[in-house]
Scaffold this motif. Sequence first.
Motif, PDB file in Angstrom:
ATOM      1  N   ASP A 157       3.121  -1.952  -8.824  1.00  0.00           N
ATOM      2  CA  ASP A 157       2.358  -1.326  -9.923  1.00  0.00           C
ATOM      3  C   ASP A 157       0.942  -1.900  -9.963  1.00  0.00           C
ATOM      4  O   ASP A 157      -0.037  -1.167 -10.108  1.00  0.00           O
ATOM      5  CB  ASP A 157       3.004  -1.617 -11.292  1.00  0.00           C
ATOM      6  N   LEU A 158       0.876  -3.220  -9.845  1.00  0.00           N
ATOM      7  CA  LEU A 158      -0.421  -3.893  -9.914  1.00  0.00           C
ATOM      8  C   LEU A 158      -1.317  -3.418  -8.768  1.00  0.00           C
ATOM      9  O   LEU A 158      -2.506  -3.124  -8.966  1.00  0.00           O
ATOM     10  CB  LEU A 158      -0.179  -5.405  -9.823  1.00  0.00           C
ATOM     11  N   ALA A 159      -0.744  -3.320  -7.586  1.00  0.00           N
ATOM     12  CA  ALA A 159      -1.514  -2.878  -6.412  1.00  0.00           C
ATOM     13  C   ALA A 159      -2.071  -1.482  -6.652  1.00  0.00           C
ATOM     14  O   ALA A 159      -3.225  -1.183  -6.362  1.00  0.00           O
ATOM     15  CB  ALA A 159      -0.618  -2.896  -5.178  1.00  0.00           C
ATOM     16  N   ARG A 160      -1.244  -0.622  -7.196  1.00  0.00           N
ATOM     17  CA  ARG A 160      -1.675   0.756  -7.484  1.00  0.00           C
ATOM     18  C   ARG A 160      -2.802   0.799  -8.501  1.00  0.00           C
ATOM     19  O   ARG A 160      -3.781   1.527  -8.351  1.00  0.00           O
ATOM     20  CB  ARG A 160      -0.490   1.503  -8.075  1.00  0.00           C
ATOM     21  N   LEU A 161      -2.615   0.013  -9.572  1.00  0.00           N
ATOM     22  CA  LEU A 161      -3.649  -0.031 -10.620  1.00  0.00           C
ATOM     23  C   LEU A 161      -4.981  -0.496 -10.042  1.00  0.00           C
ATOM     24  O   LEU A 161      -6.031   0.070 -10.337  1.00  0.00           O
ATOM     25  CB  LEU A 161      -3.224  -1.006 -11.724  1.00  0.00           C
ATOM     26  N   LEU A 195       5.598 -12.333 -12.523  1.00  0.00           N
ATOM     27  CA  LEU A 195       6.075 -10.953 -12.371  1.00  0.00           C
ATOM     28  C   LEU A 195       7.246 -10.998 -11.398  1.00  0.00           C
ATOM     29  O   LEU A 195       7.453 -12.011 -10.720  1.00  0.00           O
ATOM     30  CB  LEU A 195       4.944 -10.070 -11.825  1.00  0.00           C
ATOM     31  N   PRO A 196       8.020  -9.902 -11.288  1.00  0.00           N
ATOM     32  CA  PRO A 196       9.195  -9.970 -10.410  1.00  0.00           C
ATOM     33  C   PRO A 196       8.847 -10.469  -9.002  1.00  0.00           C
ATOM     34  O   PRO A 196       9.641 -11.160  -8.376  1.00  0.00           O
ATOM     35  CB  PRO A 196       9.674  -8.521 -10.365  1.00  0.00           C
ATOM     36  N   ASP A 197       7.647 -10.149  -8.511  1.00  0.00           N
ATOM     37  CA  ASP A 197       7.325 -10.529  -7.133  1.00  0.00           C
ATOM     38  C   ASP A 197       5.933 -11.145  -6.997  1.00  0.00           C
ATOM     39  O   ASP A 197       5.307 -11.048  -5.949  1.00  0.00           O
ATOM     40  CB  ASP A 197       7.474  -9.315  -6.191  1.00  0.00           C
ATOM     41  N   LEU A 198       5.457 -11.766  -8.079  1.00  0.00           N
ATOM     42  CA  LEU A 198       4.174 -12.486  -8.006  1.00  0.00           C
ATOM     43  C   LEU A 198       4.225 -13.655  -8.986  1.00  0.00           C
ATOM     44  O   LEU A 198       4.479 -13.452 -10.174  1.00  0.00           O
ATOM     45  CB  LEU A 198       3.012 -11.546  -8.378  1.00  0.00           C
ATOM     46  N   PRO A 199       3.970 -14.879  -8.475  1.00  0.00           N
ATOM     47  CA  PRO A 199       4.009 -16.018  -9.401  1.00  0.00           C
ATOM     48  C   PRO A 199       2.907 -15.931 -10.452  1.00  0.00           C
ATOM     49  O   PRO A 199       1.867 -15.311 -10.222  1.00  0.00           O
ATOM     50  CB  PRO A 199       3.773 -17.231  -8.484  1.00  0.00           C
ATOM     51  N   ALA A 200       3.144 -16.568 -11.585  1.00  0.00           N
ATOM     52  CA  ALA A 200       2.136 -16.609 -12.657  1.00  0.00           C
ATOM     53  C   ALA A 200       0.859 -17.233 -12.112  1.00  0.00           C
ATOM     54  O   ALA A 200       0.903 -18.159 -11.305  1.00  0.00           O
ATOM     55  CB  ALA A 200       2.670 -17.442 -13.812  1.00  0.00           C
ATOM     56  N   GLY A 201      -0.279 -16.720 -12.542  1.00  0.00           N
ATOM     57  CA  GLY A 201      -1.530 -17.306 -12.071  1.00  0.00           C
ATOM     58  C   GLY A 201      -2.744 -16.528 -12.507  1.00  0.00           C
ATOM     59  O   GLY A 201      -2.662 -15.561 -13.279  1.00  0.00           O
ATOM     60  N   VAL A 202      -3.891 -16.968 -11.990  1.00  0.00           N
ATOM     61  CA  VAL A 202      -5.162 -16.255 -12.162  1.00  0.00           C
ATOM     62  C   VAL A 202      -5.609 -15.866 -10.761  1.00  0.00           C
ATOM     63  O   VAL A 202      -5.700 -16.724  -9.871  1.00  0.00           O
ATOM     64  CB  VAL A 202      -6.218 -17.161 -12.821  1.00  0.00           C
ATOM     65  N   TYR A 203      -5.849 -14.589 -10.549  1.00  0.00           N
ATOM     66  CA  TYR A 203      -6.141 -14.082  -9.209  1.00  0.00           C
ATOM     67  C   TYR A 203      -7.446 -13.289  -9.211  1.00  0.00           C
ATOM     68  O   TYR A 203      -7.785 -12.633 -10.197  1.00  0.00           O
ATOM     69  CB  TYR A 203      -5.041 -13.121  -8.742  1.00  0.00           C
ATOM     70  N   HIS A 204      -8.120 -13.315  -8.066  1.00  0.00           N
ATOM     71  CA  HIS A 204      -9.256 -12.416  -7.856  1.00  0.00           C
ATOM     72  C   HIS A 204      -8.784 -11.278  -6.962  1.00  0.00           C
ATOM     73  O   HIS A 204      -8.074 -11.502  -5.978  1.00  0.00           O
ATOM     74  CB  HIS A 204     -10.410 -13.171  -7.170  1.00  0.00           C
ATOM     75  N   ASP A 252     -10.257  -6.462   1.665  1.00  0.00           N
ATOM     76  CA  ASP A 252      -9.030  -6.607   2.461  1.00  0.00           C
ATOM     77  C   ASP A 252      -7.790  -6.260   1.636  1.00  0.00           C
ATOM     78  O   ASP A 252      -6.673  -6.558   2.043  1.00  0.00           O
ATOM     79  CB  ASP A 252      -8.918  -8.011   3.059  1.00  0.00           C
ATOM     80  N   PHE A 253      -7.991  -5.634   0.499  1.00  0.00           N
ATOM     81  CA  PHE A 253      -6.920  -5.244  -0.412  1.00  0.00           C
ATOM     82  C   PHE A 253      -5.910  -6.387  -0.607  1.00  0.00           C
ATOM     83  O   PHE A 253      -4.730  -6.306  -0.257  1.00  0.00           O
ATOM     84  CB  PHE A 253      -6.219  -3.977   0.066  1.00  0.00           C
ATOM     85  N   ALA A 254      -6.445  -7.461  -1.156  1.00  0.00           N
ATOM     86  CA  ALA A 254      -5.633  -8.673  -1.322  1.00  0.00           C
ATOM     87  C   ALA A 254      -5.981  -9.346  -2.636  1.00  0.00           C
ATOM     88  O   ALA A 254      -7.033  -9.085  -3.227  1.00  0.00           O
ATOM     89  CB  ALA A 254      -5.934  -9.633  -0.166  1.00  0.00           C
ATOM     90  N   ARG A 277       0.811  -1.227   0.000  1.00  0.00           N
ATOM     91  CA  ARG A 277       0.000   0.000   0.000  1.00  0.00           C
ATOM     92  C   ARG A 277       0.841   1.272   0.000  1.00  0.00           C
ATOM     93  O   ARG A 277       0.302   2.356   0.139  1.00  0.00           O
ATOM     94  CB  ARG A 277      -0.844   0.058   1.277  1.00  0.00           C
ATOM     95  N   GLN A 278       2.134   1.147  -0.051  1.00  0.00           N
ATOM     96  CA  GLN A 278       2.993   2.346   0.046  1.00  0.00           C
ATOM     97  C   GLN A 278       3.401   2.807  -1.345  1.00  0.00           C
ATOM     98  O   GLN A 278       4.181   2.130  -2.000  1.00  0.00           O
ATOM     99  CB  GLN A 278       4.291   2.027   0.829  1.00  0.00           C
ATOM    100  N   TRP A 279       2.838   3.938  -1.794  1.00  0.00           N
ATOM    101  CA  TRP A 279       3.254   4.432  -3.103  1.00  0.00           C
ATOM    102  C   TRP A 279       3.530   5.908  -3.023  1.00  0.00           C
ATOM    103  O   TRP A 279       2.870   6.644  -2.301  1.00  0.00           O
ATOM    104  CB  TRP A 279       2.165   4.266  -4.162  1.00  0.00           C
TER     105      TRP A 279
END
Length: 512
Positions: free
Chosen positions: A82-86, A127-136, A141-143, A52-54
Amino acid sequence: MSNRNIEAAFNYHEQTKHSYQSVRTDPHYLDFPNQPIPFKTYSELEPIQLPRQWENTEITALSAISPLPITINDERIPNLNDLARLLYFSAGVVKQRSYPGGQILFRAASCTGALYQVELYVVCSALPDLPAGVYHFSPKDFALYRLREGNYRTVVAHASGEEPSLMRAPVVVICTGTYWRNAWKYRARTYRHFGWDNGTILANLLAVGFALQLPTRLILGFVDDEVNRLLDLDIDREVALSMVSLGRTARQTAELPTEVYPLGLDALPPSEVEVDYPAMRVMHSATCLVSASEATLWRGQTPDQTPPVPEGPVWKLDPRTETAADSIEEAVRRRGSSRRFENKPISFQEFSTMLYCSAQGIPADFLEPFGVSLNHWYIIVHAVEDLPAGAYVLHRHNWELELLKEGNFRSKSGYLGLGQELPADASANVFFLADLTSILERFGNRGYRAVQLEAGILGGKIYLAAYAHRLGATGLTFYDDDVIEFFSPHAQGKSTIFLLALGHGQKRKLLS
Ligand SMILES: Cc1cc2nc3c(=O)[nH]c(=O)nc-3n(C[C@H](O)[C@H](O)[C@H](O)COP(=O)(O)O)c2cc1C
């Protein structure tokens, strides 16, 4: 039903029109104890917390809303930050307010009735800090919640008939609509709201994408079944509406399509009882594409919507995108639909800039070449300095406003906006109108999805431009045919798609 049977869209549009009569004779009431929860919750999955820190981005909100598409040949892979911000600035919870009956968690983009029926999912390669996948994405809870592990980009690319930006996108955001969560209040009209409310989210997402210098593209041409299956949706309740490609990989996705097994995951029911309004499901199924080749052919060749040469007096817009210094994050944080407008004028420059920002192109597969639009801007001006009050149409190709008729139409605006005070008190009301016949002839019923979605994005951009100017805006609903009659003969043959009021917002009151 086939996408080419365009009677379906005409019928749905006709059936869901509001008129003075239909609104007054409507027995519907809101069953508050059965109000749906505005979040999708998977009971069996573990959350992956998002950062959450941008810092704020350096590009101003006004530039981010009205950019040219980014064309880069290098790799541009977003990271988790970046993804969190988007996700946060397009669908996150940005404000919470208590009221006597409970609490509303307001999101980054406006939604009819604050019902927030649009969900976001992420399909990504590693991604550099997230494994490949399908996420909701869970705004509550900002997750992120991982639905599938592994690289499913190929499935999305295949569903789109190998749309070029998806072939190279390390991240794809897929937007879905959950019928009941909006139909609880709006019933069958929800299918229109899917477009509007998905559109306001997309206006934010595309702007934040630009602020992060990520190539982005909105894709509507895809095989619905393949995408719905990937997200494991119960399609009687929730359906994929649109997707956005984000970033760029050096190499095209090349793996063979991955096998997509059903997941059988349980999501909590939004309400105890759900009422079905079949018209919206029928409408949706009539917009579906069934093969990759149909998706490929669906893209591009947008029908020309240039308005006829002006016959009335014209005013040249005077936009100044450099005047408001807010970043997109600051603009979004300040957001909130106006619940009341002060009856005072906005400047011609502010007005020009808001229209200009909304009317810049959107990078989308149904808007080719870049810069074209399906909707037209018809405007009732009440209080804009140096501009006579009256009804106008915008000529986007040379940024001119044509006066259709001069006069004080405040009470008419109030009437057209369903008899509400907001459109009567606003400085101006922007009505998005479209020629459904040419759009549906080209795009089939899915053109209806496209035109509603585009109107939501255009409205969303005006919302953002208004916040950047410290002004207010609100989406509104309307008496469909009366709007066309008011703007006729110029608007003859068109349909009313969306309405947005803008002006000096007064301090927020709570519920709408
Ligand atoms: C497409 C759209 C249509 C809306 N229609 C109305 C309306 O007819 N009347 C009204 O008072 N508010 C309307 N609103 C405002 C919503 O009620 C408001 O967005 C919602 O309560 C959430 O608040 P927020 O926008 O501040 O997040 C509309 C908003 C949108 C996005």
